[in-house]
Design a protein around this motif. Structure first.
Motif, mmCIF file in Angstrom:
data_model
loop_
_atom_site.group_PDB
_atom_site.id
_atom_site.type_symbol
_atom_site.label_atom_id
_atom_site.label_comp_id
_atom_site.label_asym_id
_atom_site.label_seq_id
_atom_site.Cartn_x
_atom_site.Cartn_y
_atom_site.Cartn_z
ATOM 1 N N GLY A 73 -5.102 39.718 51.244
ATOM 2 C CA GLY A 73 -5.163 39.999 49.808
ATOM 3 C C GLY A 73 -5.930 41.279 49.523
ATOM 4 N N ARG A 74 -7.049 41.468 50.215
ATOM 5 C CA ARG A 74 -7.832 42.707 50.026
ATOM 6 C C ARG A 74 -7.018 43.925 50.453
ATOM 7 N NH1 ARG A 74 -11.697 39.148 51.961
ATOM 8 N NH2 ARG A 74 -11.558 39.959 54.080
ATOM 9 N N GLU A 75 -6.296 43.813 51.564
ATOM 10 C CA GLU A 75 -5.446 44.921 52.024
ATOM 11 C C GLU A 75 -4.332 45.203 51.018
ATOM 12 O OE1 GLU A 75 -3.991 43.809 55.876
ATOM 13 O OE2 GLU A 75 -6.015 43.672 56.717
ATOM 14 N N ALA A 76 -3.727 44.145 50.492
ATOM 15 C CA ALA A 76 -2.632 44.313 49.534
ATOM 16 C C ALA A 76 -3.129 44.990 48.259
ATOM 17 C CB ALA A 76 -1.993 42.963 49.221
ATOM 18 N N VAL A 77 -4.301 44.605 47.790
ATOM 19 C CA VAL A 77 -4.865 45.217 46.587
ATOM 20 C C VAL A 77 -5.110 46.710 46.821
ATOM 21 C CG1 VAL A 77 -6.914 45.252 45.085
ATOM 22 C CG2 VAL A 77 -5.794 43.078 45.623
ATOM 23 N N ALA A 78 -5.418 47.090 48.043
ATOM 24 C CA ALA A 78 -5.654 48.507 48.361
ATOM 25 C C ALA A 78 -4.358 49.307 48.463
ATOM 26 C CB ALA A 78 -6.436 48.623 49.668
ATOM 27 N N ASP A 79 -3.212 48.632 48.587
ATOM 28 C CA ASP A 79 -1.918 49.304 48.678
ATOM 29 C C ASP A 79 -1.593 49.914 47.308
ATOM 30 O OD1 ASP A 79 0.799 50.033 48.896
ATOM 31 O OD2 ASP A 79 1.280 48.288 50.135
ATOM 32 N N THR A 80 -1.166 51.142 47.281
ATOM 33 C CA THR A 80 -0.903 51.827 46.006
ATOM 34 C C THR A 80 0.477 51.532 45.429
ATOM 35 O OG1 THR A 80 -0.159 53.796 47.203
ATOM 36 C CG2 THR A 80 -2.494 53.720 46.524
ATOM 37 N N ASP A 81 1.366 50.919 46.202
ATOM 38 C CA ASP A 81 2.701 50.584 45.710
ATOM 39 C C ASP A 81 2.665 49.148 45.163
ATOM 40 O OD1 ASP A 81 5.375 49.363 45.740
ATOM 41 O OD2 ASP A 81 6.026 51.211 46.698
ATOM 42 N N GLU A 133 -0.583 41.372 38.038
ATOM 43 C CA GLU A 133 -0.874 42.153 36.833
ATOM 44 C C GLU A 133 -0.543 43.622 37.044
ATOM 45 O OE1 GLU A 133 -4.929 41.074 36.028
ATOM 46 O OE2 GLU A 133 -4.332 39.208 35.026
ATOM 47 N N ARG A 134 -0.868 44.130 38.224
ATOM 48 C CA ARG A 134 -0.568 45.529 38.523
ATOM 49 C C ARG A 134 0.950 45.767 38.569
ATOM 50 N NH1 ARG A 134 -3.348 47.756 43.768
ATOM 51 N NH2 ARG A 134 -1.349 47.191 44.627
ATOM 52 N N ALA A 135 1.689 44.828 39.140
ATOM 53 C CA ALA A 135 3.143 44.956 39.201
ATOM 54 C C ALA A 135 3.753 44.872 37.794
ATOM 55 C CB ALA A 135 3.731 43.876 40.110
ATOM 56 N N ARG A 136 3.214 44.005 36.954
ATOM 57 C CA ARG A 136 3.701 43.919 35.563
ATOM 58 C C ARG A 136 3.429 45.218 34.824
ATOM 59 N NH1 ARG A 136 1.274 38.481 33.954
ATOM 60 N NH2 ARG A 136 -0.001 39.884 32.767
ATOM 61 N N GLU A 137 2.207 45.741 34.973
ATOM 62 C CA GLU A 137 1.843 46.998 34.302
ATOM 63 C C GLU A 137 2.718 48.153 34.769
ATOM 64 O OE1 GLU A 137 -2.337 47.519 35.043
ATOM 65 O OE2 GLU A 137 -2.855 45.748 33.850
ATOM 66 N N ALA A 138 3.137 48.134 36.031
ATOM 67 C CA ALA A 138 4.007 49.190 36.563
ATOM 68 C C ALA A 138 5.466 48.976 36.155
ATOM 69 C CB ALA A 138 3.888 49.243 38.085
ATOM 70 N N GLY A 139 5.760 47.821 35.569
ATOM 71 C CA GLY A 139 7.121 47.542 35.120
ATOM 72 C C GLY A 139 8.079 47.174 36.233
ATOM 73 N N VAL A 140 7.570 46.730 37.376
ATOM 74 C CA VAL A 140 8.450 46.395 38.495
ATOM 75 C C VAL A 140 8.710 44.893 38.619
ATOM 76 C CG1 VAL A 140 7.885 48.466 39.816
ATOM 77 C CG2 VAL A 140 6.533 46.380 40.166
ATOM 78 N N VAL A 141 8.065 44.117 37.762
ATOM 79 C CA VAL A 141 8.273 42.674 37.774
ATOM 80 C C VAL A 141 8.368 42.213 36.316
ATOM 81 C CG1 VAL A 141 5.835 41.989 37.768
ATOM 82 C CG2 VAL A 141 7.490 40.533 38.893
ATOM 83 N N ARG A 142 9.055 41.130 36.099
ATOM 84 C CA ARG A 142 9.254 40.604 34.742
ATOM 85 C C ARG A 142 7.940 40.529 33.987
ATOM 86 N NH1 ARG A 142 13.519 35.940 34.535
ATOM 87 N NH2 ARG A 142 12.117 35.390 32.843
ATOM 88 N N ALA A 143 7.959 40.945 32.739
ATOM 89 C CA ALA A 143 6.756 40.976 31.911
ATOM 90 C C ALA A 143 6.287 39.570 31.531
ATOM 91 C CB ALA A 143 7.002 41.799 30.649
ATOM 92 N N ASP A 144 7.192 38.587 31.551
ATOM 93 C CA ASP A 144 6.813 37.237 31.138
ATOM 94 C C ASP A 144 6.245 36.386 32.281
ATOM 95 O OD1 ASP A 144 9.246 37.029 32.467
ATOM 96 O OD2 ASP A 144 10.040 35.487 31.119
ATOM 97 N N LEU A 145 6.203 36.918 33.487
ATOM 98 C CA LEU A 145 5.668 36.183 34.629
ATOM 99 C C LEU A 145 4.143 36.240 34.607
ATOM 100 C CD1 LEU A 145 6.485 34.691 37.259
ATOM 101 C CD2 LEU A 145 6.236 36.890 38.417
ATOM 102 N N THR A 146 3.508 35.072 34.686
ATOM 103 C CA THR A 146 2.046 35.010 34.661
ATOM 104 C C THR A 146 1.512 34.588 36.022
ATOM 105 O OG1 THR A 146 1.893 32.673 34.049
ATOM 106 C CG2 THR A 146 2.146 34.273 32.234
ATOM 107 N N PRO A 147 0.225 34.862 36.286
ATOM 108 C CA PRO A 147 -0.362 34.399 37.548
ATOM 109 C C PRO A 147 -0.229 32.882 37.735
ATOM 110 C CG PRO A 147 -1.801 36.010 36.525
ATOM 111 C CD PRO A 147 -0.710 35.704 35.530
ATOM 112 N N ALA A 148 -0.329 32.126 36.650
ATOM 113 C CA ALA A 148 -0.201 30.667 36.748
ATOM 114 C C ALA A 148 1.214 30.257 37.157
ATOM 115 C CB ALA A 148 -0.580 30.015 35.425
#
Length: 193
Positions: A73-81, A133-148
Motif C-alpha cells: 500500500g505504501r509503495e502504491a501510494v508513492a506511484d504517480t499513476d 480518492e486519487r483515482a477519482r480526482e484524476a477522473g480514471v475511475v467512476r466518481a460515485d465509487l466510495t472507499p466503503a
C-alpha cells in the motif's frame, strides 16, 4: 515499542505454535488453544503464555500477510499513476484474500486482540482509500465509487473464488479474471475530443 527477546526455547515454542496454527487455518480448522497445544506437543500453559486468546494467535498468523499488504500500500501510494497504483493495490489485495485463509476473519473482525493488527489494518485501509480518492480526482475511475464500496466488492470476488475452489494458482487466476472484469466496469471511459 521495544520487547525483550525471547529465550531460544521460548522462541522455538512460539514458532512451533504459530506453525501449527498456520496449518490449522490453512485446513479451515477453527483455532482452539488446547488443540494447538496438543498438536504442537506443548503444554497448554505454554501456549496460553504466548497467546492469551485464539484471536491473538489468528492475528499473529495473519501478521505477515497484513505487513506485506501494508508495505505494498505504501509503495502504491508513492506511484504517480493513479490508475496503475489502484489497480496494482487491488490485485495484490485480492491475491492475498484468496491465498491466505487467515486474512478474511482477521480483517472482518470488529475488534482486534493485538494493537499491531489494528495498526496494519488501518494502514491497508488508509492506502486503499487514498488510492481510490486519487483515482477519482484524476477522473480514471467512476466518481460515485466510495472507499466503503471497495470492501464488499473485493470480498465478493474472494467469495466467488472460494466457492469455485481449486488450487492456489487456479484461485489466483480466477481472482485476477474477476477483478479485471470488475475494474473494467469501474474505469471511466475516455472523454471524446
Amino acid at each position: 515499542m521495544t520487547t525483550t527477546p525471547l529465550r531460544k526455547d521460548a522462541a522455538r515454542n512460539w514458532d512451533r505454535i504459530v506453525a501449527v496454527a498456520r496449518d490449522l487455518v490453512d485446513q479451515g480448522v477453527p483455532l482452539q488453544l488446547n488443540d494447538v497445544a496438543r498438536r504442537s506437543g506443548l503444554g497448554v500453559g505454554t501456549v496460553y503464555r504466548h497467546f492469551a486468546t485464539p484471536e491473538a494467535l489468528l492475528e499473529t498468523v495473519a501478521t505477515p500477510c497484513l505487513e506485506s499488504l501494508a508495505a505494498h500500500g505504501r509503495e502504491a501510494v508513492a506511484d504517480t499513476d493513479p490508475w496503475r497504483a489502484l489497480e496494482g493495490f487491488l490485485f495484490r489485495t485480492v491475491e492475498a484474500q484468496v491465498t491466505d485463509a487467515s486474512l478474511a476473519p482477521v480483517t472482518a473482525a470488529a475488534t482486534d486482540a493485538l494493537s499491531r493488527t489494528a495498526e496494519l489494518k488501518g494502514s491497508v485501509w488508509s492506502a486503499g482509500k487514498t488510492l481510490l480518492e486519487r483515482a477519482r480526482e484524476a477522473g480514471v475511475v467512476r466518481a460515485d465509487l466510495t472507499p466503503a464500496d471497495l470492501v464488499p466488492l473485493m470480498c465478493g470476488i474472494a467469495y466467488a473464488v472460494h466457492v469455485h475452489g481449486g488450487s492456489p494458482a487456479e484461485r489466483t487466476d480466477a481472482a485476477h479474471r474477476y477483478l479485471t472484469a470488475l475494474l473494467e466496469g469501474l474505469k471511466t471511459a475516455p472523454a471524446n475530443c
